[in-house]
Scaffold this motif. Sequence first.
Motif, PDB file in Angstrom:
ATOM      1  N   UNK A 162     -26.298  11.169  23.633  1.00  0.00           N
ATOM      2  CA  UNK A 162     -25.747  11.023  24.977  1.00  0.00           C
ATOM      3  C   UNK A 162     -26.596  10.008  25.755  1.00  0.00           C
ATOM      4  N   UNK A 163     -25.989   9.328  26.693  1.00  0.00           N
ATOM      5  CA  UNK A 163     -26.694   8.303  27.465  1.00  0.00           C
ATOM      6  C   UNK A 163     -27.964   8.848  28.112  1.00  0.00           C
ATOM      7  N   UNK A 164     -27.939  10.084  28.544  1.00  0.00           N
ATOM      8  CA  UNK A 164     -29.103  10.670  29.208  1.00  0.00           C
ATOM      9  C   UNK A 164     -30.314  10.769  28.277  1.00  0.00           C
ATOM     10  N   UNK A 165     -30.081  10.788  26.975  1.00  0.00           N
ATOM     11  CA  UNK A 165     -31.173  10.870  25.987  1.00  0.00           C
ATOM     12  C   UNK A 165     -31.513   9.516  25.377  1.00  0.00           C
ATOM     13  N   UNK A 166     -30.748   8.487  25.707  1.00  0.00           N
ATOM     14  CA  UNK A 166     -30.914   7.172  25.073  1.00  0.00           C
ATOM     15  C   UNK A 166     -31.269   6.087  26.088  1.00  0.00           C
ATOM     16  N   UNK A 167     -32.012   6.447  27.111  1.00  0.00           N
ATOM     17  CA  UNK A 167     -32.307   5.486  28.182  1.00  0.00           C
ATOM     18  C   UNK A 167     -33.088   4.277  27.691  1.00  0.00           C
ATOM     19  N   UNK A 168     -33.971   4.444  26.709  1.00  0.00           N
ATOM     20  CA  UNK A 168     -34.742   3.303  26.197  1.00  0.00           C
ATOM     21  C   UNK A 168     -33.811   2.268  25.573  1.00  0.00           C
ATOM     22  N   UNK A 169     -32.861   2.716  24.776  1.00  0.00           N
ATOM     23  CA  UNK A 169     -31.897   1.804  24.144  1.00  0.00           C
ATOM     24  C   UNK A 169     -31.012   1.147  25.189  1.00  0.00           C
ATOM     25  N   UNK A 170     -30.486   1.922  26.106  1.00  0.00           N
ATOM     26  CA  UNK A 170     -29.595   1.385  27.144  1.00  0.00           C
ATOM     27  C   UNK A 170     -30.339   0.383  28.020  1.00  0.00           C
ATOM     28  N   UNK A 171     -31.561   0.706  28.401  1.00  0.00           N
ATOM     29  CA  UNK A 171     -32.353  -0.220  29.216  1.00  0.00           C
ATOM     30  C   UNK A 171     -32.612  -1.529  28.484  1.00  0.00           C
ATOM     31  N   UNK A 172     -32.883  -1.466  27.161  1.00  0.00           N
ATOM     32  CA  UNK A 172     -33.124  -2.674  26.365  1.00  0.00           C
ATOM     33  C   UNK A 172     -31.867  -3.549  26.329  1.00  0.00           C
ATOM     34  N   UNK A 173     -30.716  -2.946  26.064  1.00  0.00           N
ATOM     35  CA  UNK A 173     -29.453  -3.698  26.024  1.00  0.00           C
ATOM     36  C   UNK A 173     -29.145  -4.285  27.396  1.00  0.00           C
ATOM     37  N   UNK A 174     -29.290  -3.504  28.447  1.00  0.00           N
ATOM     38  CA  UNK A 174     -29.001  -3.992  29.805  1.00  0.00           C
ATOM     39  C   UNK A 174     -29.949  -5.122  30.215  1.00  0.00           C
ATOM     40  N   UNK A 195     -31.344  -7.305  28.170  1.00  0.00           N
ATOM     41  CA  UNK A 195     -30.891  -8.502  27.447  1.00  0.00           C
ATOM     42  C   UNK A 195     -29.687  -9.119  28.143  1.00  0.00           C
ATOM     43  N   UNK A 196     -28.693  -8.313  28.504  1.00  0.00           N
ATOM     44  CA  UNK A 196     -27.494  -8.826  29.169  1.00  0.00           C
ATOM     45  C   UNK A 196     -27.846  -9.515  30.488  1.00  0.00           C
ATOM     46  N   UNK A 197     -28.707  -8.877  31.271  1.00  0.00           N
ATOM     47  CA  UNK A 197     -29.091  -9.418  32.582  1.00  0.00           C
ATOM     48  C   UNK A 197     -29.885 -10.713  32.449  1.00  0.00           C
ATOM     49  N   UNK A 198     -30.886 -10.724  31.570  1.00  0.00           N
ATOM     50  CA  UNK A 198     -31.751 -11.893  31.447  1.00  0.00           C
ATOM     51  C   UNK A 198     -31.065 -13.070  30.760  1.00  0.00           C
ATOM     52  N   UNK A 199     -30.210 -12.805  29.783  1.00  0.00           N
ATOM     53  CA  UNK A 199     -29.554 -13.891  29.051  1.00  0.00           C
ATOM     54  C   UNK A 199     -28.380 -14.492  29.820  1.00  0.00           C
ATOM     55  N   UNK A 200     -27.570 -13.655  30.454  1.00  0.00           N
ATOM     56  CA  UNK A 200     -26.322 -14.128  31.060  1.00  0.00           C
ATOM     57  C   UNK A 200     -26.053 -13.611  32.467  1.00  0.00           C
ATOM     58  N   UNK A 201     -26.971 -12.864  33.042  1.00  0.00           N
ATOM     59  CA  UNK A 201     -26.761 -12.324  34.383  1.00  0.00           C
ATOM     60  C   UNK A 201     -25.659 -11.277  34.433  1.00  0.00           C
ATOM     61  N   UNK A 202     -25.439 -10.574  33.327  1.00  0.00           N
ATOM     62  CA  UNK A 202     -24.355  -9.591  33.232  1.00  0.00           C
ATOM     63  C   UNK A 202     -24.889  -8.202  33.576  1.00  0.00           C
ATOM     64  N   UNK A 203     -24.168  -7.527  34.465  1.00  0.00           N
ATOM     65  CA  UNK A 203     -24.434  -6.126  34.777  1.00  0.00           C
ATOM     66  C   UNK A 203     -23.127  -5.380  34.528  1.00  0.00           C
ATOM     67  N   UNK A 204     -23.133  -4.489  33.557  1.00  0.00           N
ATOM     68  CA  UNK A 204     -21.930  -3.729  33.211  1.00  0.00           C
ATOM     69  C   UNK A 204     -21.710  -2.668  34.283  1.00  0.00           C
ATOM     70  N   UNK A 205     -20.516  -2.654  34.864  1.00  0.00           N
ATOM     71  CA  UNK A 205     -20.236  -1.720  35.961  1.00  0.00           C
ATOM     72  C   UNK A 205     -19.860  -0.328  35.467  1.00  0.00           C
ATOM     73  N   UNK A 206     -19.403  -0.215  34.250  1.00  0.00           N
ATOM     74  CA  UNK A 206     -18.987   1.074  33.707  1.00  0.00           C
ATOM     75  C   UNK A 206     -20.215   1.926  33.339  1.00  0.00           C
ATOM     76  N   UNK A 207     -20.041   3.224  33.346  1.00  0.00           N
ATOM     77  CA  UNK A 207     -21.104   4.161  33.023  1.00  0.00           C
ATOM     78  C   UNK A 207     -21.281   4.283  31.508  1.00  0.00           C
ATOM     79  N   UNK A 208     -22.524   4.166  31.006  1.00  0.00           N
ATOM     80  CA  UNK A 208     -22.761   4.395  29.582  1.00  0.00           C
ATOM     81  C   UNK A 208     -22.528   5.866  29.240  1.00  0.00           C
ATOM     82  N   UNK A 209     -21.855   6.109  28.111  1.00  0.00           N
ATOM     83  CA  UNK A 209     -21.624   7.482  27.655  1.00  0.00           C
ATOM     84  C   UNK A 209     -22.559   7.873  26.530  1.00  0.00           C
ATOM     85  N   UNK A 210     -22.670   6.983  25.536  1.00  0.00           N
ATOM     86  CA  UNK A 210     -23.498   7.242  24.363  1.00  0.00           C
ATOM     87  C   UNK A 210     -24.169   5.953  23.915  1.00  0.00           C
ATOM     88  N   UNK A 211     -25.258   6.108  23.171  1.00  0.00           N
ATOM     89  CA  UNK A 211     -25.951   4.938  22.632  1.00  0.00           C
ATOM     90  C   UNK A 211     -26.712   5.344  21.374  1.00  0.00           C
TER      91      UNK A 211
END
Length: 110
Positions: A3-15, A17-33
Amino acid sequence: MEPASSATTTIDWVHRILEEERGIVISSTPLEATAFQVENIRMAYVFYESGLSVNVMYTVDDSGKRAVGFKLSDGMDVPEELAAQFKFARQKSKLAGTIRGSYFNLKNEY
């Protein structure tokens, strides 16, 4: 898969990368990772409430491939934060039906 609540390290790493490479912030809520490594390739997947899936393939070796991929659920509109930067190609899959996806290569190290 966690569940996203247990995978914050993975989600933070992906987010990051998205922000630094392309300025992307995903507006949807992560469910799982999930994140794992096979030989010298680190993989991470984040699945969102909207039906979007983001994956990062990151070869640990300096000369390896590094990319971010986006997959859209069948019938899903392209998220606003991705629409201006990416075109989504359609592919047919016997197992998954119609898949729409896009990707970009990473320039920096993470």
